[in-house]
Structure formats: structure tokens, C-alpha cells
Design an enzyme around this catalytic site. Structure first.
Site, PDB file in Angstrom:
ATOM      1  N   ARG A 125       7.557  -8.516 -13.096  1.00  9.93           N
ATOM      2  CA  ARG A 125       7.283  -8.976 -11.730  1.00  9.93           C
ATOM      3  C   ARG A 125       8.530  -9.480 -11.019  1.00  9.93           C
ATOM      4  NH1 ARG A 125       3.052 -12.680 -12.591  1.00  9.93           N
ATOM      5  NH2 ARG A 125       4.520 -14.375 -12.326  1.00  9.93           N
ATOM      6  N   TYR A 176       4.110  -6.589  15.861  1.00  7.62           N
ATOM      7  CA  TYR A 176       3.302  -5.625  15.094  1.00  7.62           C
ATOM      8  C   TYR A 176       1.903  -6.232  14.906  1.00  7.62           C
ATOM      9  CZ  TYR A 176       2.115  -2.861  10.872  1.00  7.62           C
ATOM     10  OH  TYR A 176       1.519  -2.044   9.946  1.00  7.62           O
ATOM     11  N   LYS A 191       9.032   2.757   6.216  1.00  5.75           N
ATOM     12  CA  LYS A 191       9.393   3.608   7.363  1.00  5.75           C
ATOM     13  C   LYS A 191      10.712   4.340   7.082  1.00  5.75           C
ATOM     14  CE  LYS A 191       5.703   1.872   9.278  1.00  5.75           C
ATOM     15  NZ  LYS A 191       5.650   0.639  10.042  1.00  5.75           N
TER      16      LYS A 191
HETATM   17  C1  LIG Z   1       4.733  -0.450   9.719  1.00  4.03           C
HETATM   18  C2  LIG Z   1       5.289  -1.743  10.152  1.00  4.03           C
HETATM   19  C3  LIG Z   1       5.134  -2.881   9.376  1.00  4.03           C
HETATM   20  C4  LIG Z   1       4.294  -2.901   8.129  1.00  4.03           C
HETATM   21  O1  LIG Z   1       4.777  -2.077   7.136  1.00  4.03           O
HETATM   22  P1  LIG Z   1       3.807  -1.580   5.930  1.00  4.03           P
HETATM   23  O2  LIG Z   1       4.769  -1.115   4.913  1.00  4.03           O
HETATM   24  O3  LIG Z   1       2.944  -0.531   6.521  1.00  4.03           O
HETATM   25  O4  LIG Z   1       3.018  -2.782   5.488  1.00  4.03           O
HETATM   26  C5  LIG Z   1       5.747  -4.035   9.800  1.00  4.03           C
HETATM   27  N1  LIG Z   1       6.446  -4.089  10.934  1.00  4.03           N
HETATM   28  C6  LIG Z   1       6.614  -3.015  11.719  1.00  4.03           C
HETATM   29  C7  LIG Z   1       7.404  -3.131  12.965  1.00  4.03           C
HETATM   30  C8  LIG Z   1       6.026  -1.815  11.358  1.00  4.03           C
HETATM   31  O5  LIG Z   1       6.154  -0.759  12.168  1.00  4.03           O
END
Ligand SMILES: *Cc1c(COP(=O)(O)O)cnc(C)c1O
Length: 394
Positions: A61, A114, A211
Site C-alpha cells: 500500500r 470539476y 487523462k
Molecule cells: C477527470 C477529472 C478529474 C477526476 O479524475 P478521475 O481519474 O476520473 O477520478 C479531476 N479533475 C478534473 C479537472 C478532471 O477532468
């Protein structure tokens, strides 16, 4: 790799490869593991003392050598003192907030945040007796008037989710520093390459590595970068809540990072090309893209950012919902789905009127968020052109 004269594109090819034995292979192996065995009682005793040190292999972890490689690479690229990986972008946000908020505290959150971050504040933090005030993303130094004696955190996100307002981060961090308030930035859009938050006075930067960093829509991963003063509290917040990133997403994140400069440059250039093309279409009332001259956020973007990614928005002239559906159904090269930052283009509608509280969203027609992937832009333009024709004929 701490040499500041080495440029980012070179760094990403070398960072995080130099502190584990990979038997000559270019990349480090993936460690699938929970238990770490200690050879002797003495080693076992010493391991307890090593818990507070960084990059210690003690238990699954707490991370593996591959985890530490990704964390140190991100920290080096972004200019942070350290970075910690977690299971998703949202987990990076909640762990960062939890580290600095307790019952009776107050947090200021940008109205352009977000949406799941907002839901966490309104539901979970609210339930713990922590109050949230949403503020106009363009507030700048006037944020001072909203800071109360119990305000512990100012949360910023620039450009904002869906609506892409560019915040005056130095103005906000100057107030925060003066009043002893911690600033947390969601830096997902720009990635560690195109915005250097610690140079602008930010304390903590969070990323949905899901992303652009991972970059292929094939993993969930979050990263929290921090300055030296905040690092221990972030680490404790992550560890005490049982957060950790799995070995495969960490591998995919590190692999994605190797090509991030090349991919982002292409997303940026292709995105701008499509943005300009959209701005010239009669069906489009407005394009919102900070890198486009004339955009409301362009001046600050030019001052603070080193580049733009491939995600932006546009507003249509008023059309029926049926016509909007026809447009979306006929944009064949554009997937309709959440998330972004992969190699593929995406297009989804959004409506901020349903959740904004500090500012009013006024748009002529339906709003669309577009992600420009790595495809040939001529094909994307031809595809959108056909989709507009179908919409006009519907
Ligand atoms: C997608 C996104 C998140 C969350 O990411 P996940 O990996 O889907 O939990 C947070 N902040 C922004 C600006 C995002 O576009």
C-alpha cells in the site's frame, strides 16, 4: 536529472529509470505485491523507523519502486518537493482536501470546479461539519473578502472544468500566503508540463493522471504534488485513508509520461486548428479556448501557461434538442463519453446552469465540450462539417 538546464522532453525520457535494478531492460518491472519480507528481526525493527522516510519499500500500500519512480518524475517535472500517487483523479482531490480540513473549518472553491469535487464538498465535507463557499473563478485578489477566520483552503482549477475560465492564480495565492490559507490547484488540463503551479505560489497540485499523463484511456490514476511544507500532511492523509494506486495503472502512467510532451504538443496544435475552424462556422456562437487570441482568458493564459491541451468548449447558435442530437450522432469520429486526454477525439454536451451557484451561466445556445485527439485534423474537420450539414438538414 535535477539539472534544471535539461528540457522537459529530455527529462521524461530519463526520469524514474535510475534507481532500481531492471537487469538492463529500459523500463522498470511492475511489482505486483502486498507483503514485503524482511530478512532479519533487526531489519523488521528498522523498517518501522523508515516509515516516515520517502520511497521506502515496506508494504504494497505504501508503494513499489515503480510507484516511487513515477512520483519522483512528476515532482521533478512540475517543480514540486514530492508527489504521491492515488487510485484516481478524484481521490487526489479528496485526499488533498482531507489533509487540511477538520470539523468547523471553511473552504473556498471555484464555481468552475470539476463537478464531482463540488459533490464531495456538498455531501461528504458538509456532513463532517466543513462549510464550502463557491466563488467566481475570475475573482482574483478580491478573494480576500471571502476569507473567514476559519478558512483553511482555497481550491482553484484553471482553466475551469467545462467552461474554461482562466484564474489569476498569482493574485489568489498572494492573498492565501498573506492570510495563511493553503491553496490546492486541480492542474489536470495543463499537466505538469504546461503550468508550473509552485512558481505561482500554489501549495498543492492535483492531477487526474487518468487523462493526459496516462494518455490512452486505459487506466484510472491520481497524483498529488506538493511543496515541502505540505508533503507530510498529504502523505498522512493518503496513507491513513488507505489510498494507493495499483501497480498496473502506475506502470501505464509512467509509460504515458514518456510521450507526454509529443502528444500534448499535437493536442495543442490540432485543438487550436479545430477551434479556429469552429469559430468560422455560422452554427457556432462562440468558441471558448484560452489559447485563442480574443478569448476572455487569453491574456492570463499567455502570462502563466507554457502551452494548451486539446480540450475546450464551444456554444452553438440556438437549436432544438433534436438538432443537437443529430449533430452528435453524425460526428462519427468523435466519441461521446466522459473523461478525456486519450488519443481519441470526444464531443459531449454540458449545461452549467444546473449546478453553478456563485456565477450565472448565460449562453445563447447549447454548450459542447470537445477533446481533440491525435487524429488527422483534416479528417476531423470533414467529419464535423458533415455533422453540421446533417444538423442543418434536420
Ligand atoms: C477527470 C477529472 C478529474 C477526476 O479524475 P478521475 O481519474 O476520473 O477520478 C479531476 N479533475 C478534473 C479537472 C478532471 O477532468
Amino acid at each position: 536529472m535535477k539539472d534544471s538546464t535539461i528540457r522537459a522532453a529530455t527529462k521524461v525520457a530519463h526520469l524514474g529509470r535510475d534507481h532500481a535494478d531492471s537487469h538492463g531492460f529500459v523500463n522498470l518491472p511492475i511489482y505486483h505485491g502486498s507483503t514485503v519480507l524482511f530478512e532479519t528481526y533487526q531489519e523488521f525493527v528498522e523498517s518501522q523507523e523508515r516509515r516516515q522516510l520517502r520511497d521506502q519499500v515496506l508494504y504494497g500500500r505504501y508503494g513499489t519502486p515503480l510507484t516511487f519512480a513515477l512520483e519522483s518524475a512528476i515532482a521533478e517535472l512540475e517543480g514540486a518537493s514530492g508527489a504521491i500517487t492515488v487510485s484516481s483523479g478524484l481521490a487526489s482531490i479528496t485526499a488533498a482536501l482531507n489533509a487540511f480540513l477538520k470539523q468547523g473549518d471553511h473552504v473556498l472553491v471555484t464555481d468552475s470546479v470539476y463537478q464531482p469535487t463540488r459533490k464531495y464538498c456538498d455531501h461528504v465535507l458538509h456532513g463532517f461539519g466543513i462549510e464550502t463557499t463557491y466563488y467566481d473563478p475570475l475573482i482574483g485578489s478580491d478573494i480576500k473578502s471571502l476569507v473567514k477566520s476559519n478558512t483553511k483552503v482555497i481550491f482553484v482549477e484553471s482553466p475551469g472544468s467545462q467552461t474554461f475560465e482562466v484564474q489569476d492564480l498569482p493574485a489568489i495565492t498572494a492573498v492565501a500566503r498573506e492570510l495563511g490559507v493553503i491553496t490546492i490547484l486541480d492542474n489536470t488540463w495543463a499537466s505538469p508540463l504546461y503550468l508550473k503551479p509552485f512558481d505561482l505560489g500554489i501549495d498543492i497540485s492535483v492531477h487526474a493522471a487518468t487523462k493526459y499523463i496516462t494518455g490512452h484511456s486505459d487506466a484510472m490514476l491520481g497524483i498529488i504534488s506538493s511543496n515541502e511544507a505540505c508533503y507530510d500532511r498529504i502523505r498522512d492523509s493518503v496513507r491513513l485513508s488507505g489510498q494507493c494506486a495499483g501497480p498496473d495503472p502506475v506502470f501505464l502512467g509512467l509509460r504515458g509520461l514518456r510521450t507526454l510532451p509529443v502528444r500534448l504538443q499535437r493536442h495543442w496544435q490540432s485543438g487550436l486548428k479545430i477551434a479556429r475552424w469552429l469559430a468560422g462556422r455560422a452554427e457556432v456562437a462562440k468558441v471558448i479556448h484560452p489559447a485563442l487570441p480574443g478569448d476572455a482568458g487569453h491574456e492570463i493564459w499567455t502570462r502563466d501557461f507554457q502551452g494548451a491541451s486539446g480540450l475546450f468548449a464551444f456554444i452553438l447558435q440556438p437549436v432544438s434538442e433534436t438538432a443537437l442530437g443529430t449533430l452528435l450522432d453524425n460526428a462519427k469520429l468523435f466519441g461521446m463519453g466522459y473523461s478525456w486526454g486519450g488519443y481519441e477525439s470526444l464531443l459531449i454536451p454540458f449545461d452549467p446552469t444546473s449546478y453553478r451557484t456563485a456565477t450565472k451561466w448565460e449562453a445563447q445556445g447549447p454548450a459542447l465540450r470537445i477533446h481533440i485527439g491525435l487524429e488527422d485534423t483534416d479528417d476531423l474537420i470533414e467529419d464535423l462539417s458533415r455533422a453540421f450539414d446533417a444538423m442543418n438538414g434536420s
